[in-house]
Design an enzyme around this catalytic site. Structure first.
Site, PDB file in Angstrom:
ATOM      1  N   LYS A 135     -24.560  13.959  64.866  1.00 31.49           N
ATOM      2  CA  LYS A 135     -24.253  15.209  64.991  1.00 31.49           C
ATOM      3  C   LYS A 135     -24.358  15.860  63.779  1.00 31.49           C
ATOM      4  O   LYS A 135     -24.791  17.213  63.832  1.00 31.49           O
ATOM      5  CB  LYS A 135     -22.668  15.398  65.368  1.00 31.49           C
ATOM      6  CG  LYS A 135     -22.296  14.976  66.851  1.00 31.49           C
ATOM      7  CD  LYS A 135     -20.878  15.156  67.126  1.00 31.49           C
ATOM      8  CE  LYS A 135     -20.437  14.674  68.534  1.00 31.49           C
ATOM      9  NZ  LYS A 135     -20.715  13.255  68.557  1.00 31.49           N
ATOM     10  N   GLY A 156     -17.914  12.540  74.269  1.00 37.97           N
ATOM     11  CA  GLY A 156     -16.939  12.716  75.106  1.00 37.97           C
ATOM     12  C   GLY A 156     -15.604  13.221  74.321  1.00 37.97           C
ATOM     13  O   GLY A 156     -14.548  12.738  74.897  1.00 37.97           O
ATOM     14  N   ARG A 200     -29.178  14.305  78.453  1.00 35.25           N
ATOM     15  CA  ARG A 200     -28.901  13.568  79.540  1.00 35.25           C
ATOM     16  C   ARG A 200     -28.453  14.619  80.675  1.00 35.25           C
ATOM     17  O   ARG A 200     -28.188  15.707  80.351  1.00 35.25           O
ATOM     18  CB  ARG A 200     -27.956  12.096  79.518  1.00 35.25           C
ATOM     19  CG  ARG A 200     -26.624  12.830  78.907  1.00 35.25           C
ATOM     20  CD  ARG A 200     -25.216  12.029  78.899  1.00 35.25           C
ATOM     21  NE  ARG A 200     -24.347  12.231  78.174  1.00 35.25           N
ATOM     22  CZ  ARG A 200     -23.319  13.175  78.656  1.00 35.25           C
ATOM     23  NH1 ARG A 200     -23.205  13.722  79.702  1.00 35.25           N
ATOM     24  NH2 ARG A 200     -22.174  13.314  77.880  1.00 35.25           N
ATOM     25  N   HIS A 213     -15.209  26.391  75.283  1.00 38.99           N
ATOM     26  CA  HIS A 213     -16.338  25.510  75.445  1.00 38.99           C
ATOM     27  C   HIS A 213     -17.270  25.890  76.407  1.00 38.99           C
ATOM     28  O   HIS A 213     -16.991  25.451  77.701  1.00 38.99           O
ATOM     29  CB  HIS A 213     -15.838  23.916  75.571  1.00 38.99           C
ATOM     30  CG  HIS A 213     -16.653  23.008  75.312  1.00 38.99           C
ATOM     31  ND1 HIS A 213     -16.416  21.768  75.187  1.00 38.99           N
ATOM     32  CD2 HIS A 213     -18.019  22.927  75.546  1.00 38.99           C
ATOM     33  CE1 HIS A 213     -17.625  21.052  74.848  1.00 38.99           C
ATOM     34  NE2 HIS A 213     -18.492  21.716  75.302  1.00 38.99           N
ATOM     35  N   HIS A 263      -9.692  16.700  74.482  1.00 40.29           N
ATOM     36  CA  HIS A 263     -10.854  17.163  73.969  1.00 40.29           C
ATOM     37  C   HIS A 263     -11.833  16.590  75.212  1.00 40.29           C
ATOM     38  O   HIS A 263     -13.243  16.549  74.984  1.00 40.29           O
ATOM     39  CB  HIS A 263     -11.305  16.728  72.950  1.00 40.29           C
ATOM     40  CG  HIS A 263     -10.229  17.051  71.622  1.00 40.29           C
ATOM     41  ND1 HIS A 263     -10.489  18.485  71.373  1.00 40.29           N
ATOM     42  CD2 HIS A 263      -9.669  16.487  70.995  1.00 40.29           C
ATOM     43  CE1 HIS A 263      -9.505  18.555  70.214  1.00 40.29           C
ATOM     44  NE2 HIS A 263      -9.037  17.363  69.889  1.00 40.29           N
ATOM     45  N   GLU A 309     -23.237  20.615  69.911  1.00 37.93           N
ATOM     46  CA  GLU A 309     -23.825  19.413  70.140  1.00 37.93           C
ATOM     47  C   GLU A 309     -24.985  19.451  71.119  1.00 37.93           C
ATOM     48  O   GLU A 309     -24.893  20.601  72.117  1.00 37.93           O
ATOM     49  CB  GLU A 309     -23.133  18.241  70.389  1.00 37.93           C
ATOM     50  CG  GLU A 309     -22.200  18.260  71.740  1.00 37.93           C
ATOM     51  CD  GLU A 309     -21.259  16.764  71.650  1.00 37.93           C
ATOM     52  OE1 GLU A 309     -21.305  16.103  70.677  1.00 37.93           O
ATOM     53  OE2 GLU A 309     -20.821  16.618  72.637  1.00 37.93           O
TER      54      GLU A 309
END
Length: 443
Positions: free
Chosen positions: A116, A164, A293, A208, A235, A289
């Protein structure tokens, strides 16, 4: 185009990939653990190979066993789904070195975005907005205190690796920083594969919001709209929708353009997601981030665009250079149906005695289980994804209320009561919510 695909995953996402692989006339090969032997994805594949015991380290995360399964089955390509090996550059290289097609971005892109700190520095250089934060790993608490003083409280403390939401914490002062730093350090050593910690300015009342991108074989990167993933517990996402009800068209266009620049900066190939934090009050955003995938929440993008993202992954891996035709319309919402307590959100596995999925216009269910199966404690407790589509958000919400009420699960604990509660909450119904909504609902 390759003729056979090994799906290196399990449950709902394995079943989802198998569906498209077979629809395209290709052969789908599943791998499974002893605990998953009776799940639908094993039965529906053209061939299924037992990897080993329930423990992921001895089955789904045993690279040698997965590659051997590809060899003995004659697979020509490997699709990792999400989780497990999906963002593991070493495994991607091993697949390529074995002479197989890796259905995903290059190992180099996975590495660049997997760290990150490196990712935020790279994005800043590419002209993508980033939050004030550390450019290098924070070595210890003393260094963290100094960095936080320069950034300004509140700060978000998180691991440089992993995903995650694991290990993330918010600090409003030095005492909170000490606690968050210790938590992140423990999580980093346990999950991230790196002990590196970074700090970023925490945005109060943040949404988000993420952008779905596709990198084509000719180097072109296209954006397929955004998804709002602000309904979270610990989160971690629970509900996602598109389009986001909390951003203006002007902000949307800026985010899509930035996501394309992000993909171009790493020569991105295939399906990926650029995640952002949106300041709901200022209508501005910063890079969070990049997930290299397919995302859990990809169905909502499929419902509004008419694009099968798994099909696009397969085509791009086979050299496709043409962007898909997109006719975006309507509104879609996804509810993650977990085997968990709907109040505290703790896992509650068990045998499924009743499983009755809702149906009807605008309703889609991507499930990994069926009646008689057992949700075991060895893996993520996600059982299914309930998705609804409507011409308007109001129509999608009404269809969601009916579908949630019609979804019957008896046996394991499940969070459908929480979904029903959310659908009556004025902040969610009005679209004026942020990442703190679930915490406020449970306060």
């Amino acid at each position: 185009m390759f003729e056979s695909v090994l799906v290196a995953n399990r449950g709902e996402i394995a079943r989802r990939i198998i569906y498209t692989v077979q629809r395209m006339g290709l052969r789908a090969i599943a791998v499974y653990s002893e605990a998953d032997a009776d799940l639908p994805f094993v039965r529906e594949a053209d061939e299924a190979i037992l990897l080993g015991p329930a423990n992921p380290a001895q089955s789904y995360l045993d690279a040698a066993k997965v590659l051997e399964a590809a060899r003995v089955s004659g697979a020509q390509a490997v699709h990792p789904g999400y989780g497990f090996f999906s963002e593991n550059a070493g495994f991607a290289r091993a697949v390529i070195d074995a002479g197989l097609t890796w259905i995903g971005p290059s190992p180099e892109a996975i590495e660049q975005m997997g760290d990150k700190i490196n990712a935020r520095n790279l994005m800043e250089a590419a002209g993508v907005p980033v939050a004030a934060g550390t450019r290098e790993p924070v070595a210890d608490l003393e260094e963290a205190v100094e960095a936080a003083a320069g950034i300004g409280y509140p700060v978000m403390v998180k691991t440089a690796g992993g995903g995650g939401g694991i290990g993330m914490g918010v600090a409003h002062d030095e005492a909170g920083l000490a606690k968050a730093f210790e938590q992140a350090s423990r999580a980093a050593s346990r999950f991230g594969g790196t002990s590196a910690i970074l700090l970023e300015r925490f945005i109060e009342r943040a949404r988000h919001v993420e952008v779905q991108i596709l990198g084509l074989a000719d180097g072109t990167v296209v954006a397929l709209g955004e998804r709002d993933c602000s309904v979270q517990r610990r989160h971690q996402k629970v509900v996602e929708e598109t389009p986001s009800p909390g951003i203006t068209q002007e902000l949307r266009e800026r985010m899509l353009a930035a996501a394309v620049r992000a993909g171009e900066a790493v020569g991105y190939l295939g399906a990926g997601t650029v995640e952002c934090l949106v300041d709901a009050d200022k209508q501005d955003f910063v890079f969070l981030e990049m997930n290299t995938r397919l995302q859990v929440e990809h169905p909502v993008t499929e419902l509004v665009t008419g694009v099968d993202l798994v099909e696009q992954q397969l085509l791009i891996a086979a050299g496709e250079k043409t962007a898909p035709s997109v006719a975006a319309r309507g509104h879609a919402i996804e509810f993650r149906v977990y085997a968990e307590d709907p109040k505290r959100f703790f896992p509650g596995p068990g045998k499924i005695d009743v499983w009755a999925e809702p149906s009807g216009e605008g309703v889609r269910v991507d499930s990994g289980y069926a009646e008689g199966n057992t949700v075991t404690p060895f893996y993520d407790p996600l059982m299914a994804k309930l998705c609804v589509f409507g011409q308007t958000r109001a129509e999608a919400l009404e269809r969601a209320r009916v579908a949630v009420a019609d979804f019957k699960v008896v046996g394991p604990k499940n969070n459908l009561p929480f979904c029903a509660e959310l659908l009556e909450h004025p902040d969610f119904v009005g679209g004026d919510y942020d990442t703190g909504l679930v915490a406020r609902m449970r306060a």
